[in-house]
Design a protein around this motif. Structure first.
Motif, PDB file in Angstrom:
ATOM      1  N   VAL A 257     -42.059   9.176 -15.177  1.00  0.00           N
ATOM      2  CA  VAL A 257     -41.542   8.034 -14.221  1.00  0.00           C
ATOM      3  C   VAL A 257     -41.494   6.865 -15.136  1.00  0.00           C
ATOM      4  CG1 VAL A 257     -43.705   7.510 -13.333  1.00  0.00           C
ATOM      5  CG2 VAL A 257     -41.884   6.888 -11.955  1.00  0.00           C
ATOM      6  N   MET A 321     -44.985   5.996  -7.312  1.00  0.00           N
ATOM      7  CA  MET A 321     -44.947   6.190  -8.698  1.00  0.00           C
ATOM      8  C   MET A 321     -46.142   7.275  -9.165  1.00  0.00           C
ATOM      9  SD  MET A 321     -47.368   5.360 -11.244  1.00  0.00           S
ATOM     10  CE  MET A 321     -48.082   3.694 -11.190  1.00  0.00           C
ATOM     11  N   ILE A 324     -44.835  10.750  -7.980  1.00  0.00           N
ATOM     12  CA  ILE A 324     -43.774  11.176  -9.061  1.00  0.00           C
ATOM     13  C   ILE A 324     -44.407  11.836 -10.012  1.00  0.00           C
ATOM     14  CG2 ILE A 324     -41.717  10.658 -10.241  1.00  0.00           C
ATOM     15  CD1 ILE A 324     -40.948   8.623  -8.035  1.00  0.00           C
TER      16      ILE A 324
END
Ligand code: URA
Length: 341
Positions: A257, A321, A324
């Motif tokens: 990410v 975040m 992910i």
């Protein structure tokens, strides 16, 4: 003098674009500002004086109005200096603050020159990184190429350094900022000034250290100004010029990410759009070179807007975040900056 005031106006306008309406200015900074306005006013014929937009001498102490709605910058004396961050402490998460420089050193501004760009140079150089080898070696080769890029060097302030980026070559998370500032161009490292100290705390709050992630910027040099102080966002041309380096960094590291810190980072990654707003990009599914991008506020914005609401908003972006990236999230982390029950 005029250049200094133009920089100040540029910075105020940038704040206004972010939605800031009120800023607090110390007595000391106000007197410095008055001195400069007076110097400019006495140096030009009154009929053509463009300083009318600047605060008149009668402006109320401490508070300058910048027009439309939003946040406030705490008075400099209300700001604490950087303190060590106890990991996972949301209370201390945003306590790293420094007074933003408003008054300037008294140095003559260098002559302004228009930036020139030969895009073929950076494209070709960034493309020539060896296809094989470790990520660390490939990043080192790319860094060497950037250091030798005549265009990057041409725009460098005298005695200052390009800022390539740093961190774990195998990082799962790539933090992408805007451009180096004064501290960064001096040290040649990204995010080492006040915004960097906050970013370091935010990273620590996820349970990671700076060394475990990668930190870079859209721009590899500090955007030039006619003065020795102040910052300006990079132009679309400047961002386009530096993009091949960032692209290659992402291609080499292949993070899970990318966190785009602020609107300029989003614009740099996705292509410039003057109508884009960071608030509208948060929470969207975005991608750069096939890597998911999480858009969030720039740490400098959070330093200026340290309400629980903005802290929580930024933290929610960080939680997304972390999800992910496949990082574990504790209950305590999930609740950072939520009202206590
Ligand atoms: N702000 C950025 O966007 N990048 C840095 O490296 C420092 C401050």
């Amino acid at each position: 003098m005029r250049a200094e005031l133009e920089v100040l106006l540029g910075n105020l306008n940038a704040l206004k674009r972010e939605g800031v309406t009120d800023i607090f200015v110390s007595e000391e900074a106000l007197s410095a500002l008055r001195e400069r306005v007076a110097a400019v006013a006495s140096a030009v014929p009154p009929a053509r004086t463009p300083v009318a937009e600047l605060p008149p001498k009668t402006v109320p102490q401490q508070k300058l109005r910048v027009n439309e709605p939003v946040a406030r910058i705490p008075a400099p004396d209300a700001r604490s200096s950087a303190s060590a961050f106890p990991s996972f402490s949301s209370e201390n998460f945003y306590s790293t603050k420094k007074t933003p420089p408003l008054a300037s050193p008294k140095a003559p501004p260098p002559a302004k020159k228009e930036p020139t760009f030969d895009f073929s140079v950076s494209e070709a150089r960034a493309a020539s990184v060896p296809a094989n080898g470790s990520n660390a070696d490939r990043l080192a080769a790319l860094r060497e190429q950037m250091l030798g890029d005549p265009i990057c060097n041409e725009h460098l302030h005298a005695g200052k350094q390009l800022v390539f980026g740093e961190g774990n070559p195998e990082a799962g998370i790539f933090f992408c900022g805007e451009a180096p500032g004064a501290e960064e161009e001096t040290e040649g490292r990204p995010f080492v000034g006040p915004a960097g100290q906050l970013l370091t705390k935010m990273i620590a709050a996820t349970g990671l250290s700076r060394e475990q992630v990668y930190i870079g910027n859209i721009m590899k040099w500090r955007p030039e100004l006619p003065t020795l102080y102040g910052n300006r966002p990079p132009t679309p041309d400047e961002m386009r010029y530096c993009l091949p380096y960032l692209s290659k960094q992402v291609e080499i590291i292949r993070p899970r990410v990318i966190v785009a810190l602020g609107l300029t980072a989003v614009n740099g990654l996705l292509g410039f759009d003057p109508d884009r707003r960071i608030g509208a990009m948060r929470g969207k599914s975005l991608e750069f070179k096939g890597v998911p991008v999480v858009a969030t506020y720039h740490p400098s914005y959070l330093l200026r807007n340290d309400s629980m609401k903005s802290k929580r908003a930024a933290w929610e972006d960080f939680l997304r975040m972390m999800e992910i990236a496949g990082l574990p999230i504790t209950e305590r982390q999930r609740n950072f900056f939520l009202p206590k029950k």
